[in-house]
Scaffold this motif. Sequence first.
Motif, PDB file in Angstrom:
ATOM      1  N   SER A  11       0.681  -1.204  -0.056  1.00  0.00           N
ATOM      2  CA  SER A  11      -0.048  -0.088  -0.025  1.00  0.00           C
ATOM      3  C   SER A  11       0.966   1.185   0.154  1.00  0.00           C
ATOM      4  O   SER A  11       0.395   2.261  -0.282  1.00  0.00           O
ATOM      5  CB  SER A  11      -0.871  -0.057   1.296  1.00  0.00           C
ATOM      6  OG  SER A  11      -0.221   0.008   2.390  1.00  0.00           O
ATOM      7  N   ALA A  12       2.182   1.044   0.334  1.00  0.00           N
ATOM      8  CA  ALA A  12       3.104   2.495   0.163  1.00  0.00           C
ATOM      9  C   ALA A  12       3.118   2.885  -1.308  1.00  0.00           C
ATOM     10  O   ALA A  12       3.294   2.066  -2.222  1.00  0.00           O
ATOM     11  CB  ALA A  12       4.424   1.942   0.483  1.00  0.00           C
ATOM     12  N   PRO A  13       2.982   4.315  -1.331  1.00  0.00           N
ATOM     13  CA  PRO A  13       3.142   4.720  -2.846  1.00  0.00           C
ATOM     14  C   PRO A  13       4.101   4.641  -3.615  1.00  0.00           C
ATOM     15  O   PRO A  13       4.134   4.409  -4.620  1.00  0.00           O
ATOM     16  CB  PRO A  13       2.779   6.319  -2.349  1.00  0.00           C
ATOM     17  CG  PRO A  13       2.638   6.472  -0.925  1.00  0.00           C
ATOM     18  CD  PRO A  13       2.845   5.082  -0.201  1.00  0.00           C
ATOM     19  N   LEU A  14       5.238   4.443  -2.958  1.00  0.00           N
ATOM     20  CA  LEU A  14       6.481   4.257  -3.832  1.00  0.00           C
ATOM     21  C   LEU A  14       6.954   2.548  -3.528  1.00  0.00           C
ATOM     22  O   LEU A  14       7.961   2.394  -4.175  1.00  0.00           O
ATOM     23  CB  LEU A  14       7.615   5.098  -3.241  1.00  0.00           C
ATOM     24  CG  LEU A  14       7.372   6.594  -3.663  1.00  0.00           C
ATOM     25  CD1 LEU A  14       8.481   7.205  -3.139  1.00  0.00           C
ATOM     26  CD2 LEU A  14       7.315   6.601  -4.984  1.00  0.00           C
ATOM     27  N   SER A  15       6.080   1.712  -3.403  1.00  0.00           N
ATOM     28  CA  SER A  15       6.365   0.341  -3.434  1.00  0.00           C
ATOM     29  C   SER A  15       6.292  -0.224  -5.165  1.00  0.00           C
ATOM     30  O   SER A  15       5.134   0.582  -5.681  1.00  0.00           O
ATOM     31  CB  SER A  15       5.576  -0.400  -2.751  1.00  0.00           C
ATOM     32  OG  SER A  15       4.266  -0.814  -2.899  1.00  0.00           O
ATOM     33  N   LEU A  16       7.118  -1.038  -5.330  1.00  0.00           N
ATOM     34  CA  LEU A  16       6.686  -1.572  -6.682  1.00  0.00           C
ATOM     35  C   LEU A  16       5.531  -2.122  -7.115  1.00  0.00           C
ATOM     36  O   LEU A  16       4.808  -1.777  -8.238  1.00  0.00           O
ATOM     37  CB  LEU A  16       7.811  -2.514  -7.053  1.00  0.00           C
ATOM     38  CG  LEU A  16       7.945  -3.062  -8.375  1.00  0.00           C
ATOM     39  CD1 LEU A  16       8.403  -2.021  -9.596  1.00  0.00           C
ATOM     40  CD2 LEU A  16       9.213  -4.372  -8.437  1.00  0.00           C
ATOM     41  N   ASP A  17       4.839  -3.008  -6.188  1.00  0.00           N
ATOM     42  CA  ASP A  17       3.724  -3.478  -6.376  1.00  0.00           C
ATOM     43  C   ASP A  17       2.353  -2.501  -6.407  1.00  0.00           C
ATOM     44  O   ASP A  17       1.409  -2.919  -6.898  1.00  0.00           O
ATOM     45  CB  ASP A  17       3.655  -4.496  -5.132  1.00  0.00           C
ATOM     46  CG  ASP A  17       4.341  -5.637  -5.371  1.00  0.00           C
ATOM     47  OD1 ASP A  17       4.690  -5.829  -6.359  1.00  0.00           O
ATOM     48  OD2 ASP A  17       4.636  -6.449  -4.429  1.00  0.00           O
ATOM     49  N   SER A  18       2.695  -1.340  -5.868  1.00  0.00           N
ATOM     50  CA  SER A  18       1.644  -0.527  -5.992  1.00  0.00           C
ATOM     51  C   SER A  18       1.695   0.412  -7.342  1.00  0.00           C
ATOM     52  O   SER A  18       0.761   1.215  -7.594  1.00  0.00           O
ATOM     53  CB  SER A  18       1.530   0.588  -4.780  1.00  0.00           C
ATOM     54  OG  SER A  18       2.756   1.476  -4.783  1.00  0.00           O
ATOM     55  N   GLN A  19       2.471   0.090  -8.243  1.00  0.00           N
ATOM     56  CA  GLN A  19       2.933   1.084  -9.416  1.00  0.00           C
ATOM     57  C   GLN A  19       1.913   0.425 -10.576  1.00  0.00           C
ATOM     58  O   GLN A  19       2.356  -0.505 -11.216  1.00  0.00           O
ATOM     59  CB  GLN A  19       4.094   1.259  -9.809  1.00  0.00           C
ATOM     60  CG  GLN A  19       4.996   1.701  -8.747  1.00  0.00           C
ATOM     61  CD  GLN A  19       4.940   3.251  -8.301  1.00  0.00           C
ATOM     62  OE1 GLN A  19       4.464   3.995  -9.051  1.00  0.00           O
ATOM     63  NE2 GLN A  19       4.502   3.276  -6.907  1.00  0.00           N
ATOM     64  N   LEU A  20       1.298   1.276 -11.252  1.00  0.00           N
ATOM     65  CA  LEU A  20       0.389   1.033 -12.398  1.00  0.00           C
ATOM     66  C   LEU A  20       1.428   0.673 -13.528  1.00  0.00           C
ATOM     67  O   LEU A  20       1.208  -0.242 -14.076  1.00  0.00           O
ATOM     68  CB  LEU A  20      -0.850   2.024 -12.762  1.00  0.00           C
ATOM     69  CG  LEU A  20      -1.501   1.882 -14.104  1.00  0.00           C
ATOM     70  CD1 LEU A  20      -2.153   0.656 -14.236  1.00  0.00           C
ATOM     71  CD2 LEU A  20      -2.000   3.270 -14.430  1.00  0.00           C
ATOM     72  N   CYS A  21       2.457   1.719 -13.321  1.00  0.00           N
ATOM     73  CA  CYS A  21       3.295   1.467 -14.646  1.00  0.00           C
ATOM     74  C   CYS A  21       4.059   0.125 -14.681  1.00  0.00           C
ATOM     75  O   CYS A  21       4.438  -0.401 -16.020  1.00  0.00           O
ATOM     76  CB  CYS A  21       4.535   2.578 -14.607  1.00  0.00           C
ATOM     77  SG  CYS A  21       5.403   2.655 -13.100  1.00  0.00           S
TER      78      CYS A  21
END
Length: 153
Positions: A11-21
């Motif tokens: 859920s962290a904004p800069l975690s890889l898994d939270s990135q749409l890209c």
Amino acid sequence: MNTKPQAAAKSAPLSLDSQLCFALYSTNLAMNKLYRRLLGKLELTYPQYLAMLVLWERDGLTVSELGQRLFLDSATLTPLLKRLQAMELIARTRGKEDERQVLVTLTPKGRALKAKAASVPSAVLCASACTPAQLAATKQQLEALRDSLLKNG
């Protein structure tokens, strides 16, 4: 096993898994791997296949029309077209009315390749393990996202 740190990381904004890209990037890698296998039988790369798809829809486009359809600039498209021409799948000729325009047309060999490529979409559908409706909805969402990014980016 404690899963709370993983949940917090996701859920962290800069975690890889939270990135749409990253979801798009990794999906694109998987899609390209599948297409590389399928298109190897046709001796086409994925970008070449896309160009052929456009020409199978509408033969006789200008290089700029083809580039617009594929979201490619002429610096990227020209080498791709040269390779397709060397493979004798297309012909490039100067426009009769405007010699600045280059027309791209299918050769008989290029038209015949369409029949060999007919199994590719169904193989992709099968590999996706999705229904046609699910893939159509995903495609529509991706196109809307692309259009928004182009408009606002």
